[in-house]
Design an enzyme around this catalytic site. Sequence first.
Site, short mmCIF file in Angstrom:
data_model
loop_
_atom_site.label_atom_id
_atom_site.label_comp_id
_atom_site.label_asym_id
_atom_site.label_seq_id
_atom_site.Cartn_x
_atom_site.Cartn_y
_atom_site.Cartn_z
CB SER A 238 -0.89 0.01 1.24
OG SER A 238 -0.09 0.31 2.37
CE LYS A 239 -1.06 7.33 -2.24
NZ LYS A 239 -2.32 6.79 -2.77
#
Length: 461
Positions: A238-239
């Site tokens: 994810s980010k």
Amino acid sequence: MTVRTRFAPSPTGMLHLGGARTALFNWLWARNQGGKFILRIEDTDKERSTLESVDEILASLKWLGLEWDEGPFFQSQRTALYDQKVEHLLREGKAYRCYCTKEELDASRAALEAAGKKPMYNRACRDKGLGDPLQPHVVRIKAPLTGITSFTDSLRGVVEFNNAELDDFVIRRTDGGVMYNFVVVVDDAEMGIAHVIRGDDHLANTPKQILLYKALGYGIPRFTHVSMILGPDKKRLSKRHGAESVMAYRDMGYLPDAMLNCFARMGWGFGNQEIFTRQELIEKFSLDKITMSPAVFDIAKLDSINMQHMKITPDAELARLALPFLRKTRPDATAEKLAAIVPLLKERSRTLVELAAGAEWFFTKDVVYQPDAAAKFLAEKARPALEASIAAIDAAPVMGHNELKGAFTDLAAKLGMGLKDIAQPVRVALTGGTVSPGIFEMMEVLGKEETVRRLTAALNR
Ligand code: GLU
């Protein structure tokens, strides 16, 4: 039979690393088998699909060089086909119209839940006949009530699901919109896809799709469900782990071939080999070497792969790829001139951005000195070294880096200085900073006139 694979993104956002890897595996398998790679945009979800996403996905695939042989096909343009297939299932009694209201559905689900059962549709409309097509309704599949649905996954072998767990799921909504599990089957079958390679987040959808393959009388493809990509902390990517979109990596200066190499190594392997060219990936790829263990994305690994690819990329090609980055600060730079200094930089740059930054000194009219570097190395005490350097270069018969190194070694001995004490002022004079390629290599590419001009400018400062 020709192998036909497909990549079927939903255009609801940018192309992520996981999606790109799925595309790559499909592309590689098609190329390895001399088959066809088909691109299909799954845009039946009108609310979430956007044209910007379509553009971004296409641009990402193009940048990676994952060119498709057919498509892009848009599901939103194929509704007539889907409706025809729905009607066919209705006529054959394999699907039915369901008129239950939301309240009825909620109530029956709640009752099942209260009884400790799985909240499924209670099949109230299943045996009511065809019903009125003009009344608001959804179309549901008539799923078998007993028995087992199984399919073969290349990585997992035979996967079985209990039919009692399968709902009479909706294939067409009240508004006429068709559902993913239905259209994916119609399209894969109609497009002749015999190998479905996708993320294992779709594993749970597969039994529903198998029911549909059977109901529609289609042959069942071979499935390969690839494990998700995790970050170095073993949590889903994810980010937190850095950029997620493919385009962000383009903008950070990674090479498309390095990206492909990195994607391929996430979940696939060939002995201990780490570095693969595009051509090698095509030759060596096979579905049976895909592993089931979760793949890990690590930017440090990408850096190292990218660096290796920079080394094996021809100078002219690297120059072409790095030029857009360099042009941001040096609008007059040309690929031809950049190619001449790429050999000085390619071994020391992790990315094209670093390579471009490392090339700026070459394309400077007036060197801008970093204040610290100038204070330290271009103070009055540097005068003798700079003066002697200019004289040595003026007298140099050839501007080859070996010859220059010889001349400067003699010079240092004559001045009673270390070569380093001469090299640092010269480096700052030529580039403005203290980090650069070797000074003799730089002088060689700058040429006599420009080298002397820069040294004189530093001296006159
Ligand atoms: N459109 C689906 C997605 O983007 C992929 C469908 C498939 O590969 O079967 O997740």
